[in-house]
Design a protein around this motif. Sequence first.
Motif, PDB file in Angstrom:
ATOM      1  N   TRP A   5       0.822  -1.212   0.000  1.00 39.36           N
ATOM      2  CA  TRP A   5       0.000   0.000   0.000  1.00 39.36           C
ATOM      3  C   TRP A   5       0.853   1.258   0.000  1.00 39.36           C
ATOM      4  CZ3 TRP A   5      -4.495  -0.925  -1.700  1.00 39.36           C
ATOM      5  CH2 TRP A   5      -5.135  -2.125  -1.411  1.00 39.36           C
ATOM      6  N   GLU A   8       1.982   1.752  -3.572  1.00 39.70           N
ATOM      7  CA  GLU A   8       0.877   2.218  -4.417  1.00 39.70           C
ATOM      8  C   GLU A   8       0.584   3.701  -4.151  1.00 39.70           C
ATOM      9  OE1 GLU A   8      -3.690   0.799  -5.266  1.00 39.70           O
ATOM     10  OE2 GLU A   8      -2.114  -0.703  -5.046  1.00 39.70           O
ATOM     11  N   ALA A   9       0.606   4.094  -2.871  1.00 40.92           N
ATOM     12  CA  ALA A   9       0.354   5.491  -2.520  1.00 40.92           C
ATOM     13  C   ALA A   9       1.457   6.403  -3.044  1.00 40.92           C
ATOM     14  CB  ALA A   9       0.228   5.625  -1.006  1.00 40.92           C
ATOM     15  N   GLU A  10       2.713   5.968  -2.901  1.00 39.82           N
ATOM     16  CA  GLU A  10       3.831   6.784  -3.345  1.00 39.82           C
ATOM     17  C   GLU A  10       3.825   6.973  -4.856  1.00 39.82           C
ATOM     18  OE1 GLU A  10       6.557   8.332  -1.491  1.00 39.82           O
ATOM     19  OE2 GLU A  10       4.830   8.159  -0.176  1.00 39.82           O
ATOM     20  N   LEU A  13       0.039   9.384  -5.208  1.00 37.05           N
ATOM     21  CA  LEU A  13      -0.258  10.596  -4.445  1.00 37.05           C
ATOM     22  C   LEU A  13       0.785  11.685  -4.683  1.00 37.05           C
ATOM     23  CD1 LEU A  13      -1.315   9.053  -1.008  1.00 37.05           C
ATOM     24  CD2 LEU A  13      -2.806  10.227  -2.623  1.00 37.05           C
ATOM     25  N   ARG A  19       5.209  11.211   5.111  1.00 35.61           N
ATOM     26  CA  ARG A  19       4.411  10.261   5.874  1.00 35.61           C
ATOM     27  C   ARG A  19       5.280   9.252   6.617  1.00 35.61           C
ATOM     28  NH1 ARG A  19       1.193  11.231   1.251  1.00 35.61           N
ATOM     29  NH2 ARG A  19      -0.971  11.745   1.763  1.00 35.61           N
ATOM     30  N   VAL A  23       0.710   1.892   7.645  1.00 40.30           N
ATOM     31  CA  VAL A  23      -0.585   1.901   6.957  1.00 40.30           C
ATOM     32  C   VAL A  23      -1.651   1.530   7.983  1.00 40.30           C
ATOM     33  CG1 VAL A  23      -1.961   0.960   5.073  1.00 40.30           C
ATOM     34  CG2 VAL A  23       0.513   1.213   4.794  1.00 40.30           C
TER      35      VAL A  23
END
Length: 392
Positions: A5, A8-10, A13, A19, A23
Amino acid sequence: MANKWIDEAEHALLHTYNRYPIVLERGEGVYLYDTDGKQYLDFAAGIAVCGLGYGHRAYTEALKAQVDKLLHTSNLYYSIPAAEAAGKLAKAAQMDRVFFTNSGTEAIEGALKAARKYAFTEQSGRFEFIAMEHSFHGRTMGAVAVTGNEAYRTPFEPLIGGVRFATYNDLESVRAQMNEKTCAVILETLQGEGGIHPIDPAFLAGVRRLCDENGVLLILDEIQCGMGRTGAMFAWQDYGVKPDIMAMAKAIGGGVPVGAFAMTEKVAAKSLAPGDHGTTYGGNPLACAAVSAVLDIFEEEHLLEHVREVGAYLEEKLDELAARRDSVKERRGKCLMQGLELAVPVGEVIARAQEEGLLVISAGGNVLRIVPPLVITKEHVDEMIGKLDKAL
């Protein structure tokens, strides 16, 4: 699981946050759990937002009931949740008129516009603001313009003009900045992002007096320090210094994105009129159902009394920790809004606290910010102190 996750976020976004590599998946009470099942005692509360913790039955049931009824109508129509929430919030804030927004930053924008429109209606020729050094009011252009941190302002200049900065808790500094063009003074009743700096009651009373003598409005930013966090519903109520306009957000919705600015009838009668200000989502039925539920729970569960009791215990235990740890230079704050100024890098302490299963955050340089859910108990304070002691 977490790496999937995070990757995927990096990838998708925009990189505007540094951050932590965690998660979070679910919450229960005052604990959060990540995708690997690790439990964290939460003393950050989503940056002072989740005042009721996680999974509060009455709160979640109120939201579920509203989801089944209606989510959005726009402000072209009235709604029952908005009417109920506005009445309850105005009473709690001891103000007359409320405008719901989507966030605290939007509440600040509305407050600034209301102050300038009031000056325009009065034909006073006033348009300048006095704000405080080390203050923080949000990230939009108007909010950044009155934020007393040059690093936040410089990349986005030129900002709105007519902002002067004074020194927090220094009345003569405010007096020196005030002139015939000043329309309002804006300040946090307890500075948060700037490093957890409580207000001097004499300073707040003096600013109110200066404003009254010069025909200037007083705007109080209670976005973080309001809604019970300092032991009063709103921090100014402990000092008896009422603002003309007040901004609020964070805990008023318990986790649902909602903010508001409120004002006295005197300001409302001569400021924002139809067409001056608006919002598509602000005051939607779901957000207002959340506000209404939070205010009901505050009353039913006597949360203010609880915050004062547990807040005093937290202060006592933090003072004991500071006395035995050379890495802590000073504790400051009020009730459940506390800061520890450290002599060691705050980021390292936060990382070690996470390893111990404790979530805390930073504020204003090298300050450890402690803003837990308002429903914590003394047992949770003891658990936090044990974990933080190890992290230090």
